[in-house]
Design a protein around this motif. Structure first.
Motif, PDB file in Angstrom:
ATOM      1  N   LEU A 186      -0.538  -9.002  -6.820  1.00 18.30           N
ATOM      2  CA  LEU A 186       0.245  -9.124  -5.715  1.00 18.30           C
ATOM      3  C   LEU A 186       1.722  -9.269  -6.055  1.00 18.30           C
ATOM      4  O   LEU A 186       2.500  -8.807  -5.507  1.00 18.30           O
ATOM      5  CB  LEU A 186      -0.192 -10.352  -4.894  1.00 18.30           C
ATOM      6  CG  LEU A 186       0.487 -10.626  -3.592  1.00 18.30           C
ATOM      7  CD1 LEU A 186       0.376  -9.532  -2.554  1.00 18.30           C
ATOM      8  CD2 LEU A 186      -0.200 -11.831  -2.796  1.00 18.30           C
ATOM      9  N   GLY A 187       2.045 -10.062  -7.202  1.00 13.13           N
ATOM     10  CA  GLY A 187       3.332 -10.187  -7.361  1.00 13.13           C
ATOM     11  C   GLY A 187       3.983  -9.052  -8.095  1.00 13.13           C
ATOM     12  O   GLY A 187       4.959  -8.649  -7.616  1.00 13.13           O
ATOM     13  N   LEU A 188       3.315  -8.334  -8.771  1.00 13.16           N
ATOM     14  CA  LEU A 188       3.898  -6.794  -9.268  1.00 13.16           C
ATOM     15  C   LEU A 188       4.227  -6.177  -8.282  1.00 13.16           C
ATOM     16  O   LEU A 188       4.942  -5.296  -8.294  1.00 13.16           O
ATOM     17  CB  LEU A 188       2.793  -6.600 -10.257  1.00 13.16           C
ATOM     18  CG  LEU A 188       2.555  -7.008 -11.754  1.00 13.16           C
ATOM     19  CD1 LEU A 188       1.512  -6.689 -12.484  1.00 13.16           C
ATOM     20  CD2 LEU A 188       4.116  -7.104 -12.490  1.00 13.16           C
ATOM     21  N   TRP A 189       3.227  -6.090  -7.272  1.00 15.77           N
ATOM     22  CA  TRP A 189       3.216  -5.200  -5.986  1.00 15.77           C
ATOM     23  C   TRP A 189       4.707  -5.488  -5.368  1.00 15.77           C
ATOM     24  O   TRP A 189       5.533  -4.695  -5.135  1.00 15.77           O
ATOM     25  CB  TRP A 189       2.029  -5.044  -5.160  1.00 15.77           C
ATOM     26  CG  TRP A 189       2.029  -4.079  -4.133  1.00 15.77           C
ATOM     27  CD1 TRP A 189       1.832  -2.959  -4.050  1.00 15.77           C
ATOM     28  CD2 TRP A 189       2.150  -4.517  -2.724  1.00 15.77           C
ATOM     29  NE1 TRP A 189       1.990  -2.383  -2.819  1.00 15.77           N
ATOM     30  CE2 TRP A 189       2.441  -3.445  -2.073  1.00 15.77           C
ATOM     31  CE3 TRP A 189       2.527  -5.825  -2.131  1.00 15.77           C
ATOM     32  CZ2 TRP A 189       2.650  -3.187  -0.483  1.00 15.77           C
ATOM     33  CZ3 TRP A 189       3.046  -5.727  -0.806  1.00 15.77           C
ATOM     34  CH2 TRP A 189       2.781  -4.732  -0.002  1.00 15.77           C
ATOM     35  N   LEU A 190       4.744  -6.627  -5.092  1.00 21.96           N
ATOM     36  CA  LEU A 190       5.943  -7.305  -4.351  1.00 21.96           C
ATOM     37  C   LEU A 190       7.368  -6.838  -4.952  1.00 21.96           C
ATOM     38  O   LEU A 190       8.228  -6.384  -4.407  1.00 21.96           O
ATOM     39  CB  LEU A 190       5.696  -8.720  -4.069  1.00 21.96           C
ATOM     40  CG  LEU A 190       4.808  -9.070  -2.856  1.00 21.96           C
ATOM     41  CD1 LEU A 190       4.669 -10.629  -2.841  1.00 21.96           C
ATOM     42  CD2 LEU A 190       5.005  -8.423  -1.717  1.00 21.96           C
TER      43      LEU A 190
END
Length: 585
Positions: A324-328
């Protein structure tokens, strides 16, 4: 009130009341006595305890729930009594062989006993009821045709699918009932190599004992409805897996073949370099795009696997929040690059250069000729809004644009002037002006012919910034103008004409600048003259020579002519009447 006891069963802790504990203890002791002289008795008993612990765990709604005698009876009903299976297996040699319980649903595990790499293919073979060899061949073909992309999918399945370690898990993997009989026989396979005898056991009969003796009509209807819901759910799960896997593989192939390694040089890469005002490397944009699009595809595939596989191992909160952090981060950086790209066109700068033209024959008509670009009309070039990327004779990359216009205006004196105005966009006014100064545009004067390029060029590193060139040709009063063109760009002409005519039509005639700043056609046909039509209705002519009206029809005839000589008119019943100009005055 019963006393509660804490027990450790197969490394799982449970709260059980005293009565249920006593019954469970007697049951386990009976099992131990029945397998006292059996090879692998310790492993059999350990697997039975693990299966009982698993069933207890499934029935618990929360960790504080106390196991009662009811739950113990249900577990014993599922597992069976030891004496039910104390029969010599040799008597079943003539019975039909069955390899699984038809009512048992298989669970997906990795078969580590028959693995070559991770046991994924063997586990999938058990789950779908096909030979693992065909699954392995399919993996090989998919890996070859996806440029190795399915290796990534295999690695994900290796991580997500748990391995079958215990005997109960191995029986679940094959769809066999996990009870005392099957656990005993599965363990004996490792000691006595009696795999064929295990297949001869009538599992259908065992599965029948596990089921309830009867069902009500409404329960049967409910089971049918639930069955169809499960089928629909499985179908949705398969669709999600296909979409997610296809998206990940496509992005994986594009990332390494185009974005990073540039194995395949697509024309779209040149287009990217043309419009990339931020100078962001293509590999970075490709990587961010892979995370921004690929991570949602991954969760789609993971959701499909969760729907199909009940015992799918969770990837864990750390992995979920990391993805999720990489996507954001990818979404935010792509948004920043997009804003910077849009800001590169926020301001417009202009550079003008005016030159006086001295024609060799001032009394002769001035001719305007357009010179076509050698870079245009090349089907191999990719372009945007009339701008293409090409090479000069020296091999330098240049941007070639067709954004060129000619505007004809009246000069304030007797001198012909040519103004070349270059326009471009930028993230600041200064940057836009500097970009406009780097536009290359050429023209030349040969005798009475003004040769203008109908294109402009700029270096590739200047990027596409809406570069354009506007030509303003100021012509003195009384100057005659001719327009020559051997291409299809005559529409670039803008001029004040004395009649409604486009740029392509005006190139066919001579034009003269009058005192009002309009170009008057010198050799245009009289487009106001109307000839008699098929019905012989007459004509109306109004021009610089005067007015000539001739109306015919239904036997009537009326003529009226007004010119410098005066007014002349007649009808069918009257003779010609002439009123001279002096009389009119």
């Amino acid at each position: 009130m019963n006393k509660t006891i804490n027990i450790n069963l197969a490394n799982l802790f449970f709260h059980i009341d005293e009565v249920a504990y006593s019954k469970l203890q007697r049951y386990l002791e009976a099992i131990k006595r029945s397998f006292a002289n059996t090879n692998g008795s310790d492993e059999i008993i350990a697997d039975i305890e693990a299966r009982i612990a698993e069933l207890f765990h499934e029935k618990m709604e929360n960790e504080r729930q106390v196991i009662t005698e009811k739950e113990v009876d249900e577990i014993i009903g599922i597992m069976g009594q030891p004496e039910d299976y104390m029969v010599d297996e040799d008597i079943f040699e003539d019975q039909p062989k069955t390899s699984k319980n038809p009512g048992r649903v298989r669970k997906l595990y990795r078969d580590i006993d028959n693995k070559y790499i991770g046991g994924v293919s063997a586990g999938l073979g058990h789950y779908f009821g096909i030979d693992a060899l065909w699954v392995r061949l399919l993996w090989i073909l998919l890996t070859i045709f996806s440029w190795g992309g399915f290796v990534f999918i295999y690695g994900l399945l290796w991580i997500l699918i748990p391995e079958a370690v215990t005997t109960a898990q191995k029986l679940d993997m094959r769809g066999e009932a996990v009870n005392i009989s099957n656990i005993e026989k599965k363990v004996k396979e490792g000691f006595d190599d009696v795999a064929e005898k295990v297949k001869n056991v009538d599992y259908e009969k065992v599965g029948t004992k596990v089921k309830d003796s009867s069902r009500s009509f409404f329960n049967a209807i409910a089971d049918i409805i639930m069955f169809f819901f499960k089928i629909i759910g499985k179908f949705i799960g398969i669709i999600l897996i296909i979409i997610g896997a296809a998206g990940i593989v496509s992005l994986f192939v594009g990332l390494f073949t185009v974005g990073i390694l540039d194995i395949i040089h697509l024309p779209g890469i040149d287009f990217y370099y043309m419009v990339n005002s931020t100078n962001t490397p293509v590999w970075l944009v490709s990587l961010l795009g892979f995370f921004a699009i690929g991570i949602p595809f991954f969760f789609l595939m993971y959701l499909g696997l969760k729907i199909l596989v009940n015992n799918l191992k969770s990837i864990g909160n750390i992995a979920k929040f990391t993805l999720l952090g990489l996507w954001l981060i990818a979404i935010i950086l792509l948004a920043v690059f997009g804003i910077r790209q849009a800001a590169a066109h926020a301001y417009t700068g202009s550079v003008s250069n005016e030159t006086e033209l001295a024609f060799q024959l001032p009394d002769q008509p001035i001719k305007i000729s357009l010179k076509s670009s050698p870079h245009q009309n090349n089907g191999n070039n990719i372009g945007i809004n009339g701008v293409v990327l090409d090479y000069t004779e020296n091999g330098e990359e240049v941007l070639v644009s067709e954004d060129f216009r000619i505007n004809l205006k009246m000069s304030k004196d007797s001198i012909v002037r040519l103004e070349v105005r270059k326009n471009a966009n930028g993230n600041t006014f200064k940057n836009a002006t500097e970009t406009a100064e780097k536009i290359n545009y050429y023209y030349e004067l040969q005798g009475n012919t003004l040769i203008l390029d109908d294109f402009l060029t700029t270096a590739k590193e200047n990027k596409y910034r809406d570069q354009e060139v506007r030509i303003y040709l100021y012509i003195p009063e009384g100057t005659v103008l001719a327009y020559e063109s051997d291409n299809n760009h005559c529409w670039t002409m803008r001029a004040p004409l004395d009649r409604d005519m486009n740029g392509c039509e005006m190139t066919k005639y001579l034009w003269k600048m009058n005192v009002n700043g309009n170009l008057v056609c010198q050799n245009c046909p009289d487009n106001t003259e109307d000839h008699d039509d098929d019905d012989n209705n007459g004509k109306i002519i109004i021009n610089e020579d005067g007015v000539d009206i001739d109306i015919k029809g239904d036997g009537d005839n009326f003529k009226l002519k007004i010119d410098e000589k005066g007014v002349q008119f007649n009808t069918k019943d009257s003779k010609k009447t002439v009123i001279k100009k002096e009389t009119v005055q």
